[in-house]
Design a protein around this motif. Sequence first.
Motif, PDB file in Angstrom:
ATOM      1  N   PRO A 155      -1.233   7.584   7.124  1.00 37.05           N
ATOM      2  CA  PRO A 155      -1.479   7.715   5.693  1.00 37.05           C
ATOM      3  C   PRO A 155      -2.247   6.553   5.063  1.00 37.05           C
ATOM      4  O   PRO A 155      -2.655   6.657   3.915  1.00 37.05           O
ATOM      5  N   ASN A 156      -2.459   5.436   5.784  1.00 41.84           N
ATOM      6  CA  ASN A 156      -2.931   4.254   5.034  1.00 41.84           C
ATOM      7  C   ASN A 156      -3.776   3.270   5.830  1.00 41.84           C
ATOM      8  O   ASN A 156      -3.811   2.088   5.482  1.00 41.84           O
ATOM      9  N   ASP A 157      -4.457   3.716   6.855  1.00 43.46           N
ATOM     10  CA  ASP A 157      -5.331   2.809   7.614  1.00 43.46           C
ATOM     11  C   ASP A 157      -6.761   3.339   7.608  1.00 43.46           C
ATOM     12  O   ASP A 157      -6.990   4.559   7.605  1.00 43.46           O
ATOM     13  N   LEU A 158      -7.714   2.421   7.674  1.00 44.45           N
ATOM     14  CA  LEU A 158      -9.112   2.771   7.860  1.00 44.45           C
ATOM     15  C   LEU A 158      -9.539   2.277   9.234  1.00 44.45           C
ATOM     16  O   LEU A 158      -9.315   1.113   9.584  1.00 44.45           O
ATOM     17  N   LEU A 159     -10.153   3.163  10.000  1.00 46.52           N
ATOM     18  CA  LEU A 159     -10.546   2.865  11.379  1.00 46.52           C
ATOM     19  C   LEU A 159     -12.045   3.019  11.551  1.00 46.52           C
ATOM     20  O   LEU A 159     -12.686   3.827  10.877  1.00 46.52           O
ATOM     21  N   ILE A 182       0.583  11.157 -11.472  1.00 47.16           N
ATOM     22  CA  ILE A 182       0.766  11.170 -10.022  1.00 47.16           C
ATOM     23  C   ILE A 182       2.204  10.781  -9.703  1.00 47.16           C
ATOM     24  O   ILE A 182       2.748   9.840 -10.276  1.00 47.16           O
ATOM     25  N   GLN A 183       2.846  11.531  -8.834  1.00 44.25           N
ATOM     26  CA  GLN A 183       4.250  11.283  -8.523  1.00 44.25           C
ATOM     27  C   GLN A 183       4.473  10.902  -7.063  1.00 44.25           C
ATOM     28  O   GLN A 183       5.582  10.563  -6.690  1.00 44.25           O
ATOM     29  N   ALA A 184       3.451  10.971  -6.255  1.00 46.86           N
ATOM     30  CA  ALA A 184       3.614  10.746  -4.814  1.00 46.86           C
ATOM     31  C   ALA A 184       2.886   9.492  -4.386  1.00 46.86           C
ATOM     32  O   ALA A 184       1.671   9.377  -4.563  1.00 46.86           O
ATOM     33  N   THR A 185       3.634   8.555  -3.814  1.00 47.83           N
ATOM     34  CA  THR A 185       3.014   7.336  -3.307  1.00 47.83           C
ATOM     35  C   THR A 185       1.976   7.662  -2.247  1.00 47.83           C
ATOM     36  O   THR A 185       0.952   6.991  -2.145  1.00 47.83           O
ATOM     37  N   GLY A 186       2.249   8.716  -1.457  1.00 44.21           N
ATOM     38  CA  GLY A 186       1.311   9.084  -0.396  1.00 44.21           C
ATOM     39  C   GLY A 186      -0.063   9.447  -0.932  1.00 44.21           C
ATOM     40  O   GLY A 186      -1.081   9.027  -0.388  1.00 44.21           O
ATOM     41  N   LEU A 187      -0.101  10.214  -2.017  1.00 41.86           N
ATOM     42  CA  LEU A 187      -1.397  10.579  -2.587  1.00 41.86           C
ATOM     43  C   LEU A 187      -2.077   9.361  -3.193  1.00 41.86           C
ATOM     44  O   LEU A 187      -3.294   9.190  -3.061  1.00 41.86           O
ATOM     45  N   PHE A 188      -1.316   8.488  -3.840  1.00 42.58           N
ATOM     46  CA  PHE A 188      -1.880   7.262  -4.394  1.00 42.58           C
ATOM     47  C   PHE A 188      -2.564   6.448  -3.297  1.00 42.58           C
ATOM     48  O   PHE A 188      -3.699   5.990  -3.451  1.00 42.58           O
ATOM     49  N   GLY A 189      -1.906   6.272  -2.157  1.00 41.50           N
ATOM     50  CA  GLY A 189      -2.510   5.524  -1.063  1.00 41.50           C
ATOM     51  C   GLY A 189      -3.782   6.165  -0.559  1.00 41.50           C
ATOM     52  O   GLY A 189      -4.763   5.481  -0.245  1.00 41.50           O
TER      53      GLY A 189
END
Length: 256
Positions: free
Chosen positions: A120-124, A90-97
């Motif tokens: 990209p990184n919250d749960l609601l 994996i090369q993308a921090t976005g996909l990791f998150g």
Amino acid sequence: MRPLVRGGAPVLRDLRRRGSSHWRLRHVQVCTSTELELVRWLERQTWSGGQPRAVFATHQTQSHGQHGRVWLAPRGGLWLSAALPWPHPIQATGLFGLVVALALAEQLEAQAVPVCIKWPNDLLVHSRKLAGILPTLVFRGSRVRQARIGIGLNVCNAVPSGAVALKQLLPRGRCRLRSWQSAVLQALDRSMDLAGDPAFVVREVERRLWSDRVRDPRSGDDWQVQGLGLDGRLLLAQGNRTCSWTRWGDSQGRSV
């Protein structure tokens, strides 16, 4: 080698009952940031990348989220930083998150919490923030040497306006902090498996996206969400114009 536990024995007992006991855990009562505690731990004891580590805190005094925004972390919530071995290319921090967001969403859904993912990184839940995720990839050359993740989950803590805690959504008996600490570690275990199938992750995250429209914070333009790229970027359209964001409001990668 026995897992290193400082204040984390009850969580490890829960993990063993759930079939996982390979974590090394530390728990601190008060710290400025679990991320700083984790980095110091990794610096003091060389990490070979084989056994995942996690630091929990009862209370953080100077925690932060994306772009340095304040991340309130009072008592009663789940505040965690973890380092994971990451065998996938994996090369993308976005996909990791997003991989971690999906795995955590699955744990919450198993308890009937109607969670959505705000890219990209919250749960609601019902447009109120329940959890935040802060991903970091550390590279050696082109390979991921270390995957670090910060997670804040509102459990029994007081929350500000616009947020929600599990105690408002679930019966008291299903809001035990220790149980959710175990569940989050299980989600991180699950994320290491999910990362091997980016197409599945993208499809499942798209299904859980909080909104099909976003507003550019710089220009005020409204964009229609078209989906996600395999690197986790948000794909947008406005009439015959298209763009993609790698982070919120990112103006790079735009095409007209």
